[in-house]
Design a protein around this motif. Structure first.
Motif, PDB file in Angstrom:
ATOM      1  N   PRO A  95       0.828  -1.217   0.000  1.00  0.00           N
ATOM      2  CA  PRO A  95       0.000   0.000   0.000  1.00  0.00           C
ATOM      3  C   PRO A  95       0.862   1.267   0.000  1.00  0.00           C
ATOM      4  O   PRO A  95       1.985   1.272   0.518  1.00  0.00           O
ATOM      5  N   PRO A 147      -4.340  -1.974  -7.453  1.00  0.00           N
ATOM      6  CA  PRO A 147      -3.945  -1.472  -6.132  1.00  0.00           C
ATOM      7  C   PRO A 147      -2.608  -2.065  -5.692  1.00  0.00           C
ATOM      8  O   PRO A 147      -2.222  -3.149  -6.112  1.00  0.00           O
ATOM      9  N   PHE A 148      -1.926  -1.308  -4.844  1.00  0.00           N
ATOM     10  CA  PHE A 148      -0.692  -1.736  -4.180  1.00  0.00           C
ATOM     11  C   PHE A 148       0.534  -1.785  -5.094  1.00  0.00           C
ATOM     12  O   PHE A 148       1.572  -2.300  -4.697  1.00  0.00           O
TER      13      PHE A 148
END
Length: 257
Positions: A95, A147-148
């Motif tokens: 993240p 994401p990430f």
């Protein structure tokens, strides 16, 4: 494919996509310069094997793609660079708020900045020769996001933008610049992840590939390094002389979603 006798410099090419590209270009008669950050006997042996198998010149040059100076030195040491394939890349998944700064810097340096430095060194050679091809290996993540993967996605979007600028700056010359955007490719690195995913999800090999690893790839099939090599070879051919400043997706329909 009209590349016989040309010299191709391929970054990050002692395995995976880079080696697949180098192998295909050598098969079509191009001399090749392999590269990675190591300097092992097997690296140089790999170049010797390509040379013997395809009757071309092949050599291995060590260069760390996180170093601007070594990026430029790679091209300078090659001496000739008709075809530049910027392939080197690394990944880290985390993240944004906990993403390590050193990982961000390394990914931007290796995945994006290296392509700028090698291109800056190669373009004068291409102009002098009166012909050139720049092919940047971007990613489906150069066109979309997950994401990430903040650094990787940012870098690959940057590669696509750099490709367009390179194309515009060479538009009136016999030099083209394009980006290839693979989805998931069956490389040794990916192959090694399959047993762990099978154990983690309690699935057999085919199920974990289809339902976990290729969840976002509609074809539910990996692209192959040979297919990537063929795509790059096409972009280097006379048939692609008016293809510049664009992307070619080899992603099983991922970016069609």
């Amino acid at each position: 494919m009209s590349i016989k006798g040309k010299t191709a410099v391929i970054t990050g090419s002692n395995s995976g996509i880079g080696l697949g590209v180098a192998t295909e270009l050598a098969r079509l008669g191009a001399n090749v310069v392999l590269n990675s950050f190591t300097d092992r006997e097997e690296d140089h042996a790999l170049a010797a094997e390509l040379a013997e198998a395809h009757g071309v010149q092949a050599r291995y040059i060590k260069a760390d793609m996180s170093s601007p100076e070594e990026c430029r030195a790679l091209v300078e040491q090659a001496g000739v660079c008709d075809i530049l394939v910027n392939n080197a890349g690394i990944q880290h998944v985390e993240p944004i708020e906990s993403f390590p700064v050193e990982k961000w810097n390394a990914i931007i340096a290796i995945n994006l900045s290296s392509a700028f430095h090698t291109t800056a060194a190669a373009l004068p050679m291409m102009r002098k020769a009166g012909w050139g091809r720049v092919v940047n290996i971007a990613s489906a993540h150069g066109l979309t996001a997950s994401p990430f993967k903040s650094a990787y996605v940012a870098a690959k979007h940057g590669v696509v933008g750099l490709t367009k600028v390179t194309a515009l700056e060479t538009a009136e010359e016999p030099i083209t610049a394009n980006a290839v955007c693979p989805g998931y490719v069956l490389t040794p690195l990916v192959e090694a992840q399959i047993p762990d995913q099978m154990a983690a999800h309690n699935m057999d090999r085919e199920t974990v590939i289809r339902e976990v690893m290729l969840e976002r790839q509609p074809s539910r099939q990996f692209a192959t390094t040979e297919q990537l090599g063929g795509t790059v070879a096409f972009l280097c051919s006379d048939a692609a002389a008016q293809i510049t400043g664009t992307t070619i997706s080899v992603d099983g329909g991922w970016t069609a979603l």
